[in-house]
Design a protein around this motif. Structure first.
Motif, PDB file in Angstrom:
ATOM      1  N   THR A  38       0.894  -1.179   0.094  1.00  0.00           N
ATOM      2  CA  THR A  38      -0.145  -0.003  -0.031  1.00  0.00           C
ATOM      3  C   THR A  38       0.756   1.179  -0.012  1.00  0.00           C
ATOM      4  O   THR A  38       0.633   2.231  -0.804  1.00  0.00           O
ATOM      5  CB  THR A  38      -0.875   0.063   1.167  1.00  0.00           C
ATOM      6  OG1 THR A  38      -1.779  -0.822   1.147  1.00  0.00           O
ATOM      7  CG2 THR A  38      -1.890   1.246   1.160  1.00  0.00           C
ATOM      8  N   ALA A  39       1.758   1.286   0.891  1.00  0.00           N
ATOM      9  CA  ALA A  39       2.834   2.319   0.895  1.00  0.00           C
ATOM     10  C   ALA A  39       3.451   2.635  -0.637  1.00  0.00           C
ATOM     11  O   ALA A  39       3.607   3.879  -0.837  1.00  0.00           O
ATOM     12  CB  ALA A  39       3.689   2.158   2.082  1.00  0.00           C
ATOM     13  N   GLU A  40       3.904   1.539  -1.002  1.00  0.00           N
ATOM     14  CA  GLU A  40       4.708   1.668  -2.511  1.00  0.00           C
ATOM     15  C   GLU A  40       3.498   2.246  -3.438  1.00  0.00           C
ATOM     16  O   GLU A  40       4.000   3.152  -4.098  1.00  0.00           O
ATOM     17  CB  GLU A  40       4.982   0.212  -2.885  1.00  0.00           C
ATOM     18  CG  GLU A  40       6.036  -0.505  -2.237  1.00  0.00           C
ATOM     19  CD  GLU A  40       6.295  -1.848  -2.815  1.00  0.00           C
ATOM     20  OE1 GLU A  40       5.768  -2.223  -3.660  1.00  0.00           O
ATOM     21  OE2 GLU A  40       7.317  -2.312  -1.962  1.00  0.00           O
ATOM     22  N   LEU A  41       2.471   1.796  -3.499  1.00  0.00           N
ATOM     23  CA  LEU A  41       1.352   2.195  -4.487  1.00  0.00           C
ATOM     24  C   LEU A  41       0.886   3.821  -4.216  1.00  0.00           C
ATOM     25  O   LEU A  41       0.844   4.607  -4.988  1.00  0.00           O
ATOM     26  CB  LEU A  41       0.024   1.332  -4.371  1.00  0.00           C
ATOM     27  CG  LEU A  41       0.180  -0.061  -4.864  1.00  0.00           C
ATOM     28  CD1 LEU A  41      -1.084  -0.750  -4.140  1.00  0.00           C
ATOM     29  CD2 LEU A  41       0.276   0.137  -6.422  1.00  0.00           C
ATOM     30  N   LEU A  42       0.963   4.253  -2.829  1.00  0.00           N
ATOM     31  CA  LEU A  42       0.596   5.656  -2.544  1.00  0.00           C
ATOM     32  C   LEU A  42       1.923   6.515  -2.699  1.00  0.00           C
ATOM     33  O   LEU A  42       1.658   7.645  -3.010  1.00  0.00           O
ATOM     34  CB  LEU A  42       0.118   5.682  -1.002  1.00  0.00           C
ATOM     35  CG  LEU A  42      -1.008   4.970  -0.505  1.00  0.00           C
ATOM     36  CD1 LEU A  42      -1.265   5.090   0.965  1.00  0.00           C
ATOM     37  CD2 LEU A  42      -2.262   5.871  -1.120  1.00  0.00           C
ATOM     38  N   ALA A  43       2.850   5.695  -2.523  1.00  0.00           N
ATOM     39  CA  ALA A  43       4.040   6.856  -3.080  1.00  0.00           C
ATOM     40  C   ALA A  43       4.635   6.761  -4.610  1.00  0.00           C
ATOM     41  O   ALA A  43       5.499   7.493  -4.956  1.00  0.00           O
ATOM     42  CB  ALA A  43       5.486   6.174  -2.558  1.00  0.00           C
ATOM     43  N   ASP A  44       3.552   6.120  -5.405  1.00  0.00           N
ATOM     44  CA  ASP A  44       4.034   6.115  -6.953  1.00  0.00           C
ATOM     45  C   ASP A  44       2.627   6.441  -7.563  1.00  0.00           C
ATOM     46  O   ASP A  44       1.588   5.562  -7.947  1.00  0.00           O
ATOM     47  CB  ASP A  44       4.265   4.768  -7.425  1.00  0.00           C
ATOM     48  CG  ASP A  44       4.487   4.698  -8.788  1.00  0.00           C
ATOM     49  OD1 ASP A  44       4.609   5.726  -9.507  1.00  0.00           O
ATOM     50  OD2 ASP A  44       5.041   3.626  -9.304  1.00  0.00           O
ATOM     51  N   PRO A  45       2.100   7.836  -7.344  1.00  0.00           N
ATOM     52  CA  PRO A  45       0.822   8.138  -8.163  1.00  0.00           C
ATOM     53  C   PRO A  45       0.459   7.830  -9.446  1.00  0.00           C
ATOM     54  O   PRO A  45      -0.703   7.659  -9.659  1.00  0.00           O
ATOM     55  CB  PRO A  45       0.946   9.816  -7.900  1.00  0.00           C
ATOM     56  CG  PRO A  45       1.847  10.125  -6.881  1.00  0.00           C
ATOM     57  CD  PRO A  45       3.024   8.933  -6.924  1.00  0.00           C
ATOM     58  N   ALA A  46       1.457   7.753 -10.287  1.00  0.00           N
ATOM     59  CA  ALA A  46       1.448   7.426 -11.610  1.00  0.00           C
ATOM     60  C   ALA A  46       0.843   5.831 -11.821  1.00  0.00           C
ATOM     61  O   ALA A  46      -0.173   5.533 -12.589  1.00  0.00           O
ATOM     62  CB  ALA A  46       2.673   7.519 -12.307  1.00  0.00           C
ATOM     63  N   GLU A  47       1.288   5.052 -10.798  1.00  0.00           N
ATOM     64  CA  GLU A  47       0.899   3.539 -11.155  1.00  0.00           C
ATOM     65  C   GLU A  47      -0.454   3.578 -10.475  1.00  0.00           C
ATOM     66  O   GLU A  47      -1.445   2.981 -11.202  1.00  0.00           O
ATOM     67  CB  GLU A  47       1.622   2.696 -10.219  1.00  0.00           C
ATOM     68  CG  GLU A  47       1.183   1.249 -10.506  1.00  0.00           C
ATOM     69  CD  GLU A  47       2.125   0.321  -9.587  1.00  0.00           C
ATOM     70  OE1 GLU A  47       1.937  -0.923  -9.567  1.00  0.00           O
ATOM     71  OE2 GLU A  47       3.220   0.744  -8.751  1.00  0.00           O
TER      72      GLU A  47
END
Length: 321
Positions: free
Chosen positions: A282-291
């Motif tokens: 979840t943290a990775e996804l929130l840190a990568d707005p483009a994805e």
């Protein structure tokens, strides 16, 4: 078979939401199932726009991180034109008396001097959510069953008045899931709206916070680790959480635990092991707005394609266009 389930970003997602809904969706998702973030539903009461937007993204990220298939996911407001168009048709099909009888309207509006009109009409929006996507089954608890019955009534009335357009859905009880209670007050469910923050374990809580909340969890003065929901609700709540995270029964989870301290420590570690990978992804996804934006846009486009013809048919049947 199309089943539809949604979750509202009315607060940060917690352990009960995850074990009771999101984890089950990831495990049981079928090829026709749809899951959505119902952000429009969060506007029936006062809300902060920034918090609503961030909560919507957080929920979408959590669902993806938990393993809910991306092609089954969408955000309700990304289809706001479709959902609102059908809501208007259904409001023109629903009576004031039917909307006013909804139990949740009575409960949430009780004692308030001023109530938003959306609190009265949002069950019609919920009906539009269901009918727009050709939903056949809606897994709901008893508190939402009345809303599914309204969707059935409106579908049948629209079909009989204007022609067959909508699938008539049916409410079904969801598969049994963990019953997660507030750690500070095990007589009530863990809730996003709880005023007692120490009793709610949020999915994105840091590990040290999770451990502290479990150390402070309410038990009793009996000093015996056994599964007795009536006589020892606090202990039973911890055992049910431990069991849900380790794949055993609460009775089996109690075996070998000689003290409440051991129970709390074991439960905290089991929760951290269960939530760890989801929290990290979840943290990775929130840190990568483009994805996250790409997944969201693709999900919206798929959902729009699935419901477009049905909405067009409903508008035409009602004499529009």
């Amino acid at each position: 078979m199309t089943r539809l389930s949604g979750i509202t970003p009315s607060g940060d997602i917690h352990l009960g939401n995850y074990l009771g809904a999101v984890r089950r969706w990831a495990a049981e998702a079928g090829p026709g199932d749809l899951y959505f973030v119902s952000d429009l539903h969060a506007m029936t009461l006062a809300h902060e726009p920034k918090r609503l937007r961030s909560g919507t993204r957080q929920l979408l990220a959590v669902m993806l991180a938990a393993g809910v298939p991306a092609d089954s996911l969408f955000v309700q407001s990304d289809l706001v034109r479709e959902h609102m168009a059908l809501t208007w048709l259904l409001e023109c099909t629903c009576t004031f008396g039917e909307a006013q009888r909804m139990i949740q309207f009575k409960e949430k509006g009780a004692g308030r001097e001023s109530v938003r009109l959306s609190l009265l009409t949002y069950p019609v929006l919920m009906a539009a959510d269901i009918l727009l996507h050709g939903t056949e089954e809606v897994p709901v608890g008893e508190d939402q069953r009345q809303h599914v019955e309204l969707a059935r009534t409106l579908a049948q009335r629209f079909n009989s008045t204007y022609g067959e357009v909508f699938v008539v859905p049916r409410g079904v009880l969801p598969a049994a899931a963990a019953r997660v209670r507030d750690l500070a007050d095990p007589t009530r469910k863990m809730s996003k709206s709880s005023a007692e923050g120490n009793g709610v374990v949020y999915l994105l809580d840091p590990p040290e916070v999770v451990r502290r909340k479990f150390r402070r969890a309410v038990t009793d003065n009996l000093g015996e680790v056994r599964y007795d929901p009536e006589g020892q609700p606090g202990v039973a709540n911890l055992l049910e959480i431990l069991a849900a995270c380790t794949g055993v029964t609460p009775e089996r989870a109690a075996a070998g635990l000689g003290s409440y301290r051991e129970l709390k420590e074991a439960t905290a570690e089991a929760v951290l092991a269960e939530l760890g990978p989801v929290r990290e992804r979840t943290a990775e996804l929130l840190a990568d707005p483009a994805e996250l934006d790409a997944v969201r846009a693709a999900g919206a486009e798929l959902a729009r394609e699935r419901c477009g013809k049905r909405l067009d048919a409903a508008l035409a049947a009602a004499g529009l266009g």
